[in-house]
Design a protein around this motif. Structure first.
Motif: not given
Length: 385
Positions: A209-221, A248-255, A259-264
């Motif tokens: 999950t951490l690897r995924y968020l670093a490469g593709f995040g931010p992302a939902s469950v 945690q972040l709020e996505g465009p649709d409120g979902a 994400d990994v803290p500090g990720a670009p």
């Protein structure tokens, strides 16, 4: 904190090395982008060409040969190329999924149980200590199980057992008739889940999950579950266990997105240059909600009825059409009008790509040409620099 749809798009492109090509060794690039779809032999090469500055195809050959990058059935139960260090962790995270998918009904029809698989796997891996063809591995199983059960057994074990595809030569390291070799034995690491304890899959899923968020995040469950082919309940548990290692972040649709803290997260107005994306590029497929890169109106045009995912034109960070190599160059079909400056930029990319392909195989996607006849109102143009 809320993130807009365009910011989400730019975050994905930045982490996937699609805002600018970077000077990276092939294994480092693969690790940065987490996983490269590899169903089609040429696609890992073209995916990396889109991301790595000055890529020499021989560098990709070398990474597969020295096994710093390995190809195996992993994420979404499809072929991926991943960094060798990620392979045991990803496989451990997916072990329950691989077991359920490959040791179920078809395996049972061969008269076998999951317990039989556990007994067979170590012996199969010992036999595959050097590259073996599918025929050799089926014959090995037939000697122990009989000819008919061996077919079902091999169907299950070729994905469930820790086997890598072995390079067989040819223009793209791998052909369509694979050979297999045992994955190196991984030392147990309690922190990454590759040990054999009862919580191994859970710990490995946290690492994945951490690897995924670093490469593709931010992302939902749902996005993480789609990428890893695991249950959303397991992803929620992994995210809870990670605690402050994710935010945690709020996505465009409120979902809720993670994400990994500090990720670009590049600004929304960051330019995104046009790209000619490979078939099955992970950027299109690594999400439950693919709209961040693939507009919903174009999904059925790009992802065909049998699951083939056509090579796409990426314009301003979103799919805008498809392309294919043809005699004389690269043919592009846009799904909506594009400015002349964009066509010029695509033509420059096409010229570089055609030169790259000329050294290996000018038309690696020719077997998929039948899909172009099924595109509505297709107005292709030949791109020339």
């Amino acid at each position: 904190m809320k993130i807009t749809a365009r910011e989400l798009n730019r975050a994905t492109l930045g982490r996937q090395l699609l805002l600018r090509r970077e000077e990276l060794a092939v294994p480092d690039a693969v690790r940065r982008i987490v996983a490269v779809q590899a169903q089609q032999p040429a696609s890992p090469y073209l995916a990396l060409w889109n991301r790595v500055s000055g890529l020499a195809l021989a560098e990709v050959d070398a990474a597969f040969t020295d096994r710093s990058v390995v190809k195996a059935t992993l994420l979404r139960l499809t072929l991926h190329a991943v960094h060798a260090d990620d392979d045991p962790v990803f496989r451990a995270a997916m072990r329950p999924t691989l077991r359920a998918a490959r040791l179920g009904d078809r395996f049972a029809e061969a008269g076998l149980t999951p317990a039989d698989a556990e007994r067979l796997v170590p012996r199969l891996l010992a036999f595959a200590d050097r590259p073996r063809t599918s025929a050799e591995l089926r014959a090995w199983l037939a000697e122990r199980l009989g000819a008919e059960p061996a077919t079902g057994a091999w169907w299950g074990l070729r994905a469930y057992a820790p086997l890598h595809h072995a390079p067989t030569g040819g223009p793209w390291s791998f052909g369509f008739s694979p050979s297999y070799v045992a994955a190196p034995a991984a030392p147990p690491h309690a922190s990454d889940g590759t040990d054999a304890g009862p919580d191994a899959a859970a710990r490995a899923l946290e690492a994945l999950t951490l690897r995924y968020l670093a490469g593709f995040g931010p992302a939902s469950v749902a996005d993480v579950a789609q990428f890893a082919t695991v249950r959303r309940t397991a992803v929620r548990q992994a995210l809870r266990a990670l605690g402050d290692a994710v935010e945690q972040l709020e996505g465009p649709d409120g979902a809720t997105l993670f994400d990994v803290p500090g990720a670009p997260r590049p600004p929304a107005d960051t330019p995104a240059p046009p790209r000619l994306m490979a078939m099955w590029d992970s950027t299109l497929l690594a999400y439950a909600d693919r709209a961040r890169v693939l507009p919903p109106a174009y999904r059925r045009l790009v992802i065909r009825s049998n699951g083939d995912v056509l090579p796409t034109l990426l314009v301003d960070g979103h799919v805008a059409g498809v392309w294919r190599p043809v005699d004389g160059g690269i043919e592009a079909t846009a799904f909506h009008p594009l400015p002349s400056a964009v066509w010029d930029a695509l033509a420059a990319e096409a010229g570089a790509l055609a030169a790259l392909l000329a050294d290996r195989d000018p038309r690696p996607y020719r077997r998929y040409d039948h899909w172009w006849a099924k595109l509505p109102d297709a107005r292709p143009r030949l791109l020339t620099p």
